[in-house]
Design a protein around this motif. Sequence first.
Motif, mmCIF file in Angstrom:
data_model
loop_
_atom_site.group_PDB
_atom_site.id
_atom_site.type_symbol
_atom_site.label_atom_id
_atom_site.label_comp_id
_atom_site.label_asym_id
_atom_site.label_seq_id
_atom_site.Cartn_x
_atom_site.Cartn_y
_atom_site.Cartn_z
ATOM 1 N N VAL A 331 -1.181 4.154 3.237
ATOM 2 C CA VAL A 331 -0.683 3.855 1.936
ATOM 3 C C VAL A 331 0.868 4.103 1.791
ATOM 4 N N SER A 332 1.368 3.619 0.891
ATOM 5 C CA SER A 332 3.086 3.758 1.058
ATOM 6 C C SER A 332 3.237 4.288 -0.509
ATOM 7 N N THR A 333 4.561 4.855 -0.615
ATOM 8 C CA THR A 333 4.992 5.324 -1.679
ATOM 9 C C THR A 333 5.394 4.195 -2.768
ATOM 10 N N LEU A 334 5.424 3.000 -2.193
ATOM 11 C CA LEU A 334 5.572 1.691 -3.145
ATOM 12 C C LEU A 334 4.439 1.514 -3.803
ATOM 13 N N ASP A 335 3.147 2.078 -3.403
ATOM 14 C CA ASP A 335 2.102 2.163 -4.302
ATOM 15 C C ASP A 335 1.793 2.945 -5.685
ATOM 16 N N LEU A 336 2.908 3.812 -5.738
ATOM 17 C CA LEU A 336 3.013 4.793 -6.847
ATOM 18 C C LEU A 336 3.125 3.811 -8.269
ATOM 19 N N GLY A 356 3.682 -2.971 -3.715
ATOM 20 C CA GLY A 356 2.689 -1.840 -3.762
ATOM 21 C C GLY A 356 1.323 -2.369 -4.335
ATOM 22 N N VAL A 357 0.320 -1.473 -4.215
ATOM 23 C CA VAL A 357 -0.768 -1.828 -4.867
ATOM 24 C C VAL A 357 -1.366 -0.638 -5.458
ATOM 25 N N ASP A 358 -2.360 -0.847 -6.515
ATOM 26 C CA ASP A 358 -3.113 0.350 -7.193
ATOM 27 C C ASP A 358 -3.993 0.757 -6.346
ATOM 28 N N LEU A 359 -3.776 2.206 -5.971
ATOM 29 C CA LEU A 359 -4.686 2.869 -5.133
ATOM 30 C C LEU A 359 -5.918 3.508 -5.533
ATOM 31 N N PRO A 361 -8.693 2.224 -7.111
ATOM 32 C CA PRO A 361 -9.944 1.529 -6.434
ATOM 33 C C PRO A 361 -10.444 1.760 -5.409
ATOM 34 N N TYR A 362 -9.460 2.025 -4.459
ATOM 35 C CA TYR A 362 -9.631 2.416 -3.016
ATOM 36 C C TYR A 362 -10.237 3.709 -2.918
ATOM 37 N N LEU A 363 -9.515 4.720 -3.597
ATOM 38 C CA LEU A 363 -10.143 6.249 -3.695
ATOM 39 C C LEU A 363 -11.463 6.507 -4.407
ATOM 40 N N LYS A 364 -11.525 5.332 -5.606
ATOM 41 C CA LYS A 364 -12.957 5.706 -5.913
ATOM 42 C C LYS A 364 -13.929 4.740 -5.206
ATOM 43 N N GLU A 365 -13.573 4.129 -4.175
ATOM 44 C CA GLU A 365 -14.374 3.253 -3.612
ATOM 45 C C GLU A 365 -15.156 2.257 -4.343
ATOM 46 N N LYS A 366 -14.345 1.474 -5.103
ATOM 47 C CA LYS A 366 -14.563 0.449 -6.006
ATOM 48 C C LYS A 366 -14.122 -0.876 -5.390
ATOM 49 N N ILE A 370 -8.592 -2.136 2.903
ATOM 50 C CA ILE A 370 -7.664 -0.811 2.881
ATOM 51 C C ILE A 370 -6.369 -1.498 2.391
ATOM 52 N N PRO A 371 -5.589 -0.360 1.718
ATOM 53 C CA PRO A 371 -4.460 -1.088 0.866
ATOM 54 C C PRO A 371 -3.488 -1.956 1.439
ATOM 55 N N HIS A 372 -3.204 -1.454 2.598
ATOM 56 C CA HIS A 372 -2.095 -2.175 3.451
ATOM 57 C C HIS A 372 -2.547 -2.183 4.861
ATOM 58 N N THR A 373 -2.701 -3.611 5.321
ATOM 59 C CA THR A 373 -2.717 -3.789 6.932
ATOM 60 C C THR A 373 -1.288 -4.052 7.444
ATOM 61 N N THR A 374 -0.334 -4.144 6.724
ATOM 62 C CA THR A 374 0.982 -4.325 7.307
ATOM 63 C C THR A 374 2.057 -3.572 6.411
ATOM 64 N N LEU A 375 2.871 -2.847 7.238
ATOM 65 C CA LEU A 375 4.147 -2.425 6.488
ATOM 66 C C LEU A 375 5.304 -2.541 7.218
ATOM 67 N N TYR A 376 6.460 -2.529 6.483
ATOM 68 C CA TYR A 376 7.807 -2.952 7.206
ATOM 69 C C TYR A 376 8.910 -1.883 6.882
ATOM 70 N N TRP A 377 9.717 -1.942 7.776
ATOM 71 C CA TRP A 377 10.964 -1.117 7.712
ATOM 72 C C TRP A 377 12.161 -1.667 8.178
ATOM 73 N N LYS A 378 13.450 -1.546 7.625
ATOM 74 C CA LYS A 378 14.636 -1.978 8.083
ATOM 75 C C LYS A 378 15.668 -1.476 7.878
ATOM 76 N N LYS A 379 16.616 -1.150 8.800
ATOM 77 C CA LYS A 379 18.118 -0.986 8.416
ATOM 78 C C LYS A 379 18.884 -1.624 9.473
ATOM 79 N N GLU A 380 19.658 -2.477 8.901
ATOM 80 C CA GLU A 380 20.440 -3.435 9.637
ATOM 81 C C GLU A 380 19.784 -3.974 10.813
#
Length: 463
Positions: A331-336, A356-359, A361-366, A370-380
């Motif tokens: 999960v990501s803080t983008l999901d907040l 981000g995505v609403d977490l 439904p995943y937590l309630k098993e509805k 998974i919320p994210h199959t791919t996540l990215y980070w970048k600095k220059e």
Amino acid sequence: MKLPRQVFLFLVSFFALINGWAQDKPNIIFILSDDAGYADFGFQGSKDFQTPELDKLAKNGVRFTQAYVSAAVCGPSRAGLLTGKYQQKFGFEENNVPGLMSKNGITGDDMGLPLDQKTMADYLKEQGYKTAVFGKWHQGNADRFHPTKRGFDEFYGFRGGARSYMPYGNENKLRRDEDRLERGFENYKEHDGYLTDELAEEANSFMDRNQKNPFFIYLAFNAVHTPMEAIEEDLKKVNGLSGKRKTLAAMAIAMDRACGKVLDHIKELGLEKNTLIVFTNDNGGPSDSNESLNDPLSGTKANHLEGGIRVPFLMSWPGILKSNTVYENPVSTLDLLPTFVTAAGGDVSNVEGLDGVDLLPYLKEKKAGIPHTTLYWKKENRGAVRHNDWKLVRFPDRPAELYNIKEDISEVNDLASAHPEKVRELYKMLFDWELTLERPLWELERRFEGKAATRMDTYRKHK
């Protein structure tokens, strides 16, 4: 004038409906610590640090084992979580504001969260919430970036990235204008005690004044960021540690106590069952400056190894989320933002560029998957991509490295030479994502890239 009976009954029903609508909306409390180590909490397995209040929150809710921030340093990480978007999309790359920047681009107090970006507080105000932020802002010093112009009804704290925990006065001199305390736009008298405790009291006061309305509190502690300052009472509670590590443990005790004050007050007001609570940290611990521990992760704040971007994360909502559970998918803080706004009854489906995505439904098993199959980070020049269990880390001073995070959480076994096809695949994914981003609005002086590499190598795990 006496109202006709039909009109009177309609108005009574209408206001009852409105009141019920407001009360059904959950209160939302988002607690963010600053520069804490991944391993420096009881619920994360620490034997040295005492965090009984947060440990209780973990038992009463969900503990996430693979929670990530969108940036490895404070300011950009906060820009991402406040907007629900990768901050690089609007030019807020992994550099704090303000800072020792290059002469290219925006500098000084002109740096801040772009005004065309809406925050989670903006969206929650649209749902009828009273909103407040207490503590560290770090999204720009100029008045146009002020929290009360970014969706927050109230602000008590400071605009900068760090300040003393002790009151400023004759002996403790104010270093920078952005360190001063403000209430709203007004300079405010210095607090009497320890700032971490003060912020909790402010949050509780806000709850007292708004308990009949749905409210959103963003409690942004500067704890346990430097300067290393603890009160004697808390230092006496720490055994077996010395130096900065002892001070850090005492600062963690104070922060945990402050969290407990807020959590207890929710119960005292009878709001526990209708309050969604999240606790997390803004980036990995900077082990070189505050002696935080990120075990079993490699790396620290400011780099893209797991120790820089994976954080403790707790969520509690009695009656909605199962207590004492563990969620093991990324999960990501983008999901907040989407989680909070959707819980409040809002619709984020039309928010342009939302990552981000609403977490819930995943937590309630509805919802399957998974919320994210791919996540990215970048600095220059530096960057990273995690796709399923594979993670590629790109550097400016050495070949890219490849890790299987599921099998190698400490990132000690570089598989790049064994899986060149996977390196090419992930390298291309990272590059394609970068093509969708804005150019950075500001950049740190290049010399700091060398310091970031040195810090990363110093705090790597080894076979």
